[in-house]
Structure formats: structure tokens, C-alpha cells
Design a protein around this motif. Structure first.
Motif, PDB file in Angstrom:
ATOM      1  N   ARG A 192       0.844  -1.194   0.000  1.00 12.34           N
ATOM      2  CA  ARG A 192       0.000   0.000   0.000  1.00 12.34           C
ATOM      3  C   ARG A 192       0.881   1.246   0.000  1.00 12.34           C
ATOM      4  O   ARG A 192       1.702   1.430   0.906  1.00 12.34           O
ATOM      5  N   TYR A 211       2.653  -1.871  -7.610  1.00 18.68           N
ATOM      6  CA  TYR A 211       2.636  -2.133  -6.172  1.00 18.68           C
ATOM      7  C   TYR A 211       2.537  -3.616  -5.826  1.00 18.68           C
ATOM      8  O   TYR A 211       2.563  -3.979  -4.650  1.00 18.68           O
ATOM      9  N   GLN A 239      -6.095  -4.583  -8.000  1.00 15.54           N
ATOM     10  CA  GLN A 239      -5.194  -3.442  -7.838  1.00 15.54           C
ATOM     11  C   GLN A 239      -5.371  -2.450  -8.990  1.00 15.54           C
ATOM     12  O   GLN A 239      -5.407  -1.227  -8.776  1.00 15.54           O
ATOM     13  N   SER A 269      -8.731  -0.367   0.843  1.00 12.28           N
ATOM     14  CA  SER A 269      -7.450  -0.127   1.501  1.00 12.28           C
ATOM     15  C   SER A 269      -6.443   0.502   0.553  1.00 12.28           C
ATOM     16  O   SER A 269      -5.734   1.453   0.914  1.00 12.28           O
ATOM     17  N   LEU A 270      -6.381  -0.020  -0.676  1.00  8.24           N
ATOM     18  CA  LEU A 270      -5.466   0.555  -1.657  1.00  8.24           C
ATOM     19  C   LEU A 270      -5.908   1.951  -2.053  1.00  8.24           C
ATOM     20  O   LEU A 270      -5.088   2.881  -2.148  1.00  8.24           O
ATOM     21  N   ALA A 273      -5.034   4.483   0.632  1.00  7.65           N
ATOM     22  CA  ALA A 273      -3.612   4.828   0.605  1.00  7.65           C
ATOM     23  C   ALA A 273      -3.307   5.783  -0.548  1.00  7.65           C
ATOM     24  O   ALA A 273      -2.539   6.748  -0.391  1.00  7.65           O
ATOM     25  N   THR A 302      -3.835   3.140   7.236  1.00  3.42           N
ATOM     26  CA  THR A 302      -3.664   4.344   6.432  1.00  3.42           C
ATOM     27  C   THR A 302      -4.495   5.502   6.964  1.00  3.42           C
ATOM     28  O   THR A 302      -5.621   5.314   7.432  1.00  3.42           O
TER      29      THR A 302
END
Length: 446
Positions: A192, A211, A239, A269-270, A273, A302
Motif C-alpha cells: 500500500r 505495487y 489493484q 485499503s489501496l 492509501a 492508512t
């Protein structure tokens, strides 16, 4: 005279057997069942990997194996006791789909049936599996499915036809796609941004996401960055969904991001970030309490997560034209993720498509309401089925003339050969890209 000591049931086979039973009886999910059962039976390392492949592979190839078993049994499979049929499928996968010696595959399965059912069923299983072992998989396929892609690749016939339609003028790739659906998925990690660097993760860098890494082996939870929440397990296709939305230009302010269907939290979550790096904050929306908690936990590391709202996203608790960026990763049939959700192909029915399309259209209409003019909205599904992808987007464009479709492929320049069913959309494929079959469409309100 003392009786001969009965053989102990192999814990790996028993754990796999319990997975099949829970999937059949309780509508369980293989990937969610396995961790607890592996722990209960004390399985780790190679034993855990064996159990995972035995359970998941058996469910993936169930359609093929049932055709083989039907040729070896003198009565319909529906008349075979369910527990015995589960064990026979496990034995057949060991014989035809794994490198397990014939005697070991048969003996361990017979022992399992004797322990879990009875001696009579064990004798029956022994006879059936010896017939199965008389030929290899190719020979069986030539006998039971000489011209039937559905049986040969273990997909329901209606799913095969939907995938054929989704491939459009490249339908010659259908066998390759069906075969890819039966490959065990790779474990892919994501670092992340702002929290972890890709080079601190063990594995091979992913080709398209800057990533990601493909884990070479081992337990992902043992990776320090994963344990600390700075990295996570996430398919490269997922992603790319987050990266495409974050890269899309917006007019004016860029502060408020929303993930309308955020559970269980991987993309949120990604995105959170990425939002933090761009001076924005993400709000997640999730209908179910336990999934909302998963989102909060997944993104807890994050500062880009503004919060998680438990709400029905078809009636989102946001004002009109209030969001700068919106991700709508809509609930779908999941037919693009059959590698990692092996039971999905057997649970889904054509009627599910109709029901889900209604939900998808309602969610997309609500996302358009919340999106401000000049903002970016990414509609995504982990299904390539045209009713869930092109048809939903086309209907939204017709109903909302202020919305236009933009070229999302421009924000994924490293991804080749991914033209979607509508101009500017992207369709990822397991057989072309090694990802789930994610569909992406970028919309903007004029």
C-alpha cells in the motif's frame, strides 16, 4: 487372535473432506473454510498446500470428475450417498489431477470412507476408484466428453455460453479461458503506497501494477508488512481497478472519495492509501455489519480512510453531486474469479444474472447521483458477462444523458490486449493477463 489395527485417516484428506461437506451442506466458501480447518488439523507448509489443492481442485473439476464417476458406477450419481460421492471426487482428483501414486490415492480414500461412512461404502469406493485409475485424464475425456467443452473444462453449460459471448470475435480463445479458470490462483500481494514499498515484499513483481508481487510461496500472513496492515493479499486485477480510478483526471477539487461497495476492504485499503497521497480521504460504504468491520480493519493502517458507513448503497447517505471520485465495484456473479472461488460456478444460476443486473443498475444510478460534475466514477465487476458489464453501462448512459463514457484504458497504459466490450472500457482475462476477469468503465458527469 488380535484384530489388525485399522489405518488412521490422513488429516490432509480429512480436512479436504470436511471442506467439501461444508460447501455442500452449509453453502460455505472454500477460501474461508480452509484456514480454520488447516489450523484444527495442525496442517502447515506442504501439508496445508496439499489440502488446499485437494479441496479447491476437486471442487473446480467436479463437473469433469462426475462424468468420469458416472461412467464407473452402475447407478445415477444422485443415488450415491453424498458423503461417499464427496470422497470419490477427492480420490478422483488425486488420481487424475494430482501427482499422487495410485495406491496412495485409493488406499487413503477408502480409509476415509470407512472412517466417515462404513465398511460397505469403503468396499464400493475401492471398486469405483480402481475403475477410475484404469485410464488417465486425457483418455477419460476422450471417452466422456469428446466434443463437450463444459464437461471437459468443468463449467456449467450456461456459463460456457456466457463466456463465449463475452469473448465476442475471439471465441477461439474459449478453451484457453476455461482452462485458466481451473488453474490454482497465484497469491498476489500489494504494497500500500505510503505505507510499504514493493521491494520489501517477497516475490516476483507483477507485470502491470507497480505495487504488486506474486508470492513465491509460504504463508502471506507471515510477511511483516502484511501482518502490520501496510500490505495485503490482492489480485492484480483488483489493484488495477483502484489505480485506474486514482489516475483519472478530475476537474476542480479532489478531496472526497467514496467506495460504494467497500467490503471486504481490499480495494478500499489501496484506494485509501492512494487518496492520502493525493490529499484526499476515502469513505467506505458497506451494507453488512461484519463486512463493514473488515473494511475498517483492512484500511486501519492508512490515514486516507475517513470512515466506514454501514448503509444500503442503493440509498447512499450522501448529498447530490458531493463526491469527487467514486468506485462502484458492484456485486456480481463472480464468474471472472472462478479460479479463487471454485464453488461459484456450481452455485450460480442464469436467474442470478437477472437479479444482480437490477441491483447493479440501481447502484450505478445512485453513484451517478452522488458524483459531482467533473468528477470520476469507475464501474467495475469481477464478471465478464455482458449483461453485467456493457449492458449495465449502456443503460446508464441512456438514462443519464449528462454522463459520458471515457477511455479508462488510457490510465492503464501498461496493460495490453484488454479492449472491453464498449469503446474505452477494459476487460481483463485470466488467460491473457493472469488476473481475475475484471471489467472497468470510467464515467464522468458533464
Amino acid at each position: 487372535m488380535s484384530r489388525p489395527k485399522r489405518r488412521a485417516v490422513d488429516p490432509s484428506r480429512l480436512a479436504a473432506f470436511e471442506v467439501l461437506k461444508a460447501v455442500r451442506v452449509d453453502d460455505g466458501y472454500t477460501n474461508l473454510l480452509l484456514p480454520a480447518l488447516l489450523a484444527r488439523h495442525g496442517l502447515a507448509g506442504r501439508d496445508a498446500a496439499f489440502t488446499t489443492e485437494l479441496a479447491s481442485g476437486t471442487i473446480r473439476r467436479q463437473g469433469t470428475y462426475d462424468a468420469v464417476l458416472a461412467a464407473c458406477i452402475d447407478r445415477p450419481l444422485r443415488k450415491v450417498e453424498a458423503k461417499v460421492l464427496d470422497a470419490l471426487r477427492l480420490g478422483t482428483h488425486q488420481l487424475l489431477g494430482m501427482r499422487v501414486p495410485t495406491h496412495a490415492a485409493i488406499d487413503t480414500t477408502v480409509t476415509l470412507v470407512r472412517d466417515q461412512v462404513n465398511q460397505g461404502a469403503a468396499g464400493f469406493s475401492n471398486a469405483v476408484l480402481r475403475k477410475v485409475a484404469s485410464q488417465d485424464l486425457d483418455a477419460w475425456l476422450a471417452q466422456v466428453a469428446p466434443d463437450d467443452l463444459a464437461v471437459a473444462h468443468s463449467h456449467p453449460a450456461w456459463v460456457v455460453e456466457e463466456l463465449r459471448r463475452a469473448l465476442a470475435d475471439r471465441a477461439e480463445e474459449l478453451p484457453e479461458l476455461l482452462a485458466a479458470d481451473n488453474d490454482a490462483p497465484r497469491v498476489t500481494l500489494v504494497a500500500r503506497p505510503g505505507l510499504a514499498a514493493r521491494d520489501e515484499l517477497p516475490g516476483t513483481p507483477t507485470p502491470y501494477s507497480p505495487y504488486g508481487v506474486v508470492l513465491d510461496g509460504g504463508d502471506p500472513s507471515s510477511v511483516v508488512a502484511v501482518a502490520e496492515g501496510r500490505a495485503g493479499v490482492q489480485d492484480e486485477g483488483s489493484q488495477l481497478v483502484a489505480l485506474a480510478l486514482a489516475a483519472a483526471p478530475v476537474d476542480g477539487r479532489d478531496e472526497r472519495w467514496i467506495d460504494l461497495c467497500a467490503g471486504p476492504g481490499g480495494k478500499a485499503s489501496l484506494l485509501a492509501a492512494l487518496a492520502a497521497q493525493q490529499g484526499a480521504a476515502l469513505t467506505g460504504v458497506e451494507l453488512h455489519h461484519h463486512r463493514a468491520r473488515l473494511v475498517a480493519r483492512a484500511a486501519s493502517a492508512t490515514a486516507g480512510l475517513a470512515g466506514v458507513v454501514q448503509a444500503d448503497a442503493t440509498r447512499a447517505p450522501f448529498a447530490d453531486a458531493s463526491a469527487d471520485r467514486i468506485l462502484l465495484d458492484a456485486p456480481c456473479t463472480g464468474l471472472g474469479a472462478l479460479r479463487r472461488r471454485p464453488e461459484a460456478r456450481w452455485r450460480r444460476r442464469p436467474a442470478d444474472v437477472t437479479e444482480l443486473v437490477g441491483l447493479q443498475r440501481a447502484l450505478l444510478a445512485e453513484a451517478i447521483r452522488v458524483l459531482r460534475p467533473g468528477g470520476a466514477l469507475l464501474y467495475a465487476t469481477c464478471s465478464p458477462v455482458l449483461a453485467e458489464t456493457a449492458d449495465v453501462v449502456t443503460a446508464a448512459l441512456a438514462e443519464h444523458p449528462q454522463v459520458r463514457l471515457e477511455d479508462v484504458s488510457a490510465h492503464l497504459p501498461a496493460v495490453p490486449d484488454a479492449e472491453g466490450p464498449l469503446p474505452g472500457t477494459v476487460q481483463l482475462w485470466p488467460h491473457r493477463h493472469g488476473t481475475d476477469a475484471m471489467f472497468l468503465a470510467l464515467l464522468r458527469k458533464a
